[in-house]
Scaffold this motif. Structure first.
Motif, PDB file in Angstrom:
ATOM      1  N   CYS A  62     -16.485   9.204  -0.923  1.00 54.94           N
ATOM      2  CA  CYS A  62     -14.747   8.448  -0.950  1.00 54.94           C
ATOM      3  C   CYS A  62     -15.221   6.905  -1.529  1.00 54.94           C
ATOM      4  O   CYS A  62     -16.339   6.430  -1.640  1.00 54.94           O
ATOM      5  CB  CYS A  62     -14.135   8.568   0.286  1.00 54.94           C
ATOM      6  N   SER A  63     -14.289   6.207  -1.741  1.00 55.81           N
ATOM      7  CA  SER A  63     -14.318   5.053  -2.304  1.00 55.81           C
ATOM      8  C   SER A  63     -14.749   3.991  -1.354  1.00 55.81           C
ATOM      9  O   SER A  63     -15.090   2.811  -1.660  1.00 55.81           O
ATOM     10  CB  SER A  63     -12.814   4.451  -2.909  1.00 55.81           C
TER      11      SER A  63
ATOM     12  N   LYS B  74      -7.806   1.766  -1.997  1.00 56.40           N
ATOM     13  CA  LYS B  74      -8.624   2.732  -1.451  1.00 56.40           C
ATOM     14  C   LYS B  74     -10.041   2.202  -0.863  1.00 56.40           C
ATOM     15  O   LYS B  74     -10.748   2.939  -0.352  1.00 56.40           O
ATOM     16  CB  LYS B  74      -8.819   3.879  -2.409  1.00 56.40           C
TER      17      LYS B  74
ATOM     18  N   ARG C 101       0.709  -1.286   0.013  1.00 58.43           N
ATOM     19  CA  ARG C 101       0.083   0.086  -0.049  1.00 58.43           C
ATOM     20  C   ARG C 101       0.797   1.058  -0.176  1.00 58.43           C
ATOM     21  O   ARG C 101       0.636   2.081  -0.750  1.00 58.43           O
ATOM     22  CB  ARG C 101      -0.783   0.081   1.306  1.00 58.43           C
TER      23      ARG C 101
ATOM     24  N   GLN D  88      -6.592   2.254  -6.580  1.00 57.12           N
ATOM     25  CA  GLN D  88      -8.315   2.186  -6.394  1.00 57.12           C
ATOM     26  C   GLN D  88      -8.588   0.965  -5.494  1.00 57.12           C
ATOM     27  O   GLN D  88      -9.607   1.131  -4.889  1.00 57.12           O
ATOM     28  CB  GLN D  88      -8.562   2.117  -7.910  1.00 57.12           C
TER      29      GLN D  88
ATOM     30  N   CYS E 111      -7.918  10.764   5.262  1.00 54.52           N
ATOM     31  CA  CYS E 111      -7.904  10.238   3.986  1.00 54.52           C
ATOM     32  C   CYS E 111      -7.571   8.703   3.961  1.00 54.52           C
ATOM     33  O   CYS E 111      -7.498   7.957   5.067  1.00 54.52           O
ATOM     34  CB  CYS E 111      -6.957  11.107   3.393  1.00 54.52           C
ATOM     35  N   TYR E 112      -7.236   8.156   3.031  1.00 55.45           N
ATOM     36  CA  TYR E 112      -7.095   6.914   2.539  1.00 55.45           C
ATOM     37  C   TYR E 112      -5.581   6.551   3.133  1.00 55.45           C
ATOM     38  O   TYR E 112      -5.228   5.572   3.404  1.00 55.45           O
ATOM     39  CB  TYR E 112      -6.839   6.483   0.865  1.00 55.45           C
ATOM     40  N   CYS E 113      -4.857   7.681   3.188  1.00 57.68           N
ATOM     41  CA  CYS E 113      -3.371   7.324   3.519  1.00 57.68           C
ATOM     42  C   CYS E 113      -3.041   7.573   4.895  1.00 57.68           C
ATOM     43  O   CYS E 113      -1.943   7.173   5.183  1.00 57.68           O
ATOM     44  CB  CYS E 113      -2.553   8.396   2.809  1.00 57.68           C
TER      45      CYS E 113
ATOM     46  N   CYS F 288      -4.754  12.568  -3.146  1.00 55.74           N
ATOM     47  CA  CYS F 288      -4.912  11.087  -3.023  1.00 55.74           C
ATOM     48  C   CYS F 288      -6.186  10.774  -3.944  1.00 55.74           C
ATOM     49  O   CYS F 288      -6.832   9.856  -3.864  1.00 55.74           O
ATOM     50  CB  CYS F 288      -5.190  10.727  -1.902  1.00 55.74           C
TER      51      CYS F 288
END
Ligand SMILES: [Zn+2]
Ligand SMILES: [Zn+2]
Ligand SMILES: [Zn+2]
Ligand SMILES: [Zn+2]
Length: 436
Positions: free
Chosen positions: A202-203, A132, A105, A129, A157-159, A183
């Motif tokens: 968001c995803s 996420k 990741r 993708q 966030c995703y991060c 991101c």
């Protein structure tokens, strides 16, 4: 601490979601952070969670849990060589996948995150993708401020990196988390500072690609957004209408995605913007009112333009956010008006440095920050009524703790523009409530 020691070369995630090369100068095992010197010689304290080491770690143990392999061998990342138990990685590594070219990741994000929006095509975009769809932390365990703008863990966030909600981040309409421009894979144009005129999901919430929709903007919103963006980029309050405000709007007209306003011919934009600036005294100050040139305009309150869905008229921008942190390498990457990054705040090193007394507030520092906010306000020479009960909401960062300061200015009949009483209440969000 976590396999990090002084002298290590590392990648550190900044509040823009991007990773920057640095070298560990000091390690604080108690506060779980490191003093990192970046390539431009700036030094910042960075939380352990935001630091990624180049060293392969201890041979034969999982880099997440430090345990040796179970039944199956560890899966090694093709790029960074770190070993993982399949179930220790988020998302779980599918063992059927071709493990010899598997990428973790962190490495996917290191490649795919970009200023202006993450990669949309190619292998890394596809891998990103997939990553996420799950967050590498428990969203429900974050401790948010009452306005849901910042959390104590500095995890967004995703991060899972740090972030500043007003600096090129969008809030998901589903889960409420904030996401970095760098991101996101759904943006068609880079974000401006304070531009929240998007309906974003968001995803994790869509269980697939992100969704985004531009919300309608009025001329007042546009004037407000341009002034807010310019004030953060240039660290000034007043801007010349023709040479700065109108020319910025014209130069970036396509990128602003203005919906119904976008068809306005060039010659009509001037009148519409000027009317908006002159007819909304609650938002804008003109130079005329402060005995400067009448072609100058500034924001009454340095806050991003409000959305109609906001509960309060303005979400106050903390005065310390006046100078958004310039990322360590942004000078190398600046391009165009939209992207021109703000200058580095010298105060930042001090803000995040863990105080020797621990996370406790240092009264001298707090007072000096308070005066900074106050001077700006008093400089406006507000009238008695305006000053009465004026409340400022200031966010301070001490180590990894966010402190909130409520400054109440009261007017007791001193000379105009000089309040004689300033009340300061310092609050900290902890244990589910405000601690005085
Ligand atoms: Zn593990
Ligand atoms: Zn890797
Ligand atoms: Zn991010
Ligand atoms: Zn969401």
């Amino acid at each position: 601490m976590g396999g990090l020691s002084e002298g290590d070369d590392v990648l550190a995630r900044w509040s823009d979601g991007l990773l920057y090369l640095g070298n560990v100068k000091r390690v604080d095992g108690v506060k779980q952070c490191c003093l990192v010197r970046f390539e431009d010689n700036s030094e910042f304290w960075v939380l352990r969670k935001d630091i990624h080491s180049f060293s392969a770690g201890i041979e034969g143990v999982c880099c997440v849990c430090d345990a040796p392999p179970l039944k199956e061998p560890l899966v090694n990342c093709h790029k960074c060589r770190h070993g993982f138990h399949p179930q220790c990685h988020v998302p779980t590594i599918e063992l059927e996948a071709d493990c010899s070219s598997w990428i973790c990741r962190q490495c996917v994000f290191a490649v795919a995150t970009k200023r202006g929006g993450a990669m949309k095509r190619g292998r890394f975009a596809r891998l990103m993708q997939i990553m996420k769809l799950r967050l590498p932390y428990q969203l429900s365990e974050l401790d948010w401020d009452p306005q849901h703008l910042t959390n104590q863990q500095q995890c967004y966030c995703y991060c899972a990196g740090p972030g500043e909600w007003n600096l090129k981040m969008l809030q998901c309409g589903g889960c409420g988390q904030w996401f970095h421009e760098a991101c996101m894979q759904c943006l068609t144009k880079p974000l401006l500072y304070g531009d929240r005129f998007y309906q974003f999901e968001c995803s994790v919430c869509t269980k697939g690609p992100e969704t985004i929709e531009r919300l309608p903007m009025s001329w007042v919103d546009l004037a407000h957004l341009v002034l807010y963006h310019l004030s953060l980029c240039c660290k000034r309050k007043y801007f010349d209408f023709d040479h700065e405000i109108l020319s910025f709007a014209n130069e970036n007209w396509e990128s602003l995605l203005l919906g119904t306003l976008s068809d306005t011919p060039r010659q009509d934009r001037c009148k519409n913007l000027l009317d908006a600036l002159n007819s909304h005294k609650d938002r804008f100050v003109s130079g005329k009112e402060i005995k400067k040139k009448k072609c100058l305009f500034g924001l009454q309150v340095r806050a991003p333009p409000p959305l109609t869905s906001d509960l309060s008229p303005f979400i106050m921008d903390p005065p310390l956010g006046i100078s958004p942190k310039r990322s360590p390498l942004s000078a190398l990457c600046q391009k165009g008006a939209v992207d021109s990054g703000p200058r580095k705040s010298k105060r930042h090193v001090k803000e995040v440095q863990p105080s020797p007394q621990g996370a406790g507030a240092n009264p001298v520092d707090l007072m000096s920050f308070c005066r900074v906010g106050g001077t700006n306000r008093f400089g406006l020479k507000r009238t008695e009524d305006e000053l009465n009960g004026l409340v400022e909401n200031i966010t301070l960062q001490m180590g990894n703790k966010k402190m909130f300061m409520l400054v109440i200015l009261e007017w007791y009949g001193g000379p105009l523009g000089k309040p004689v009483a300033v009340h300061i209440i310092i609050l900290r969000w902890g244990g589910g409530g405000w601690v005085g």
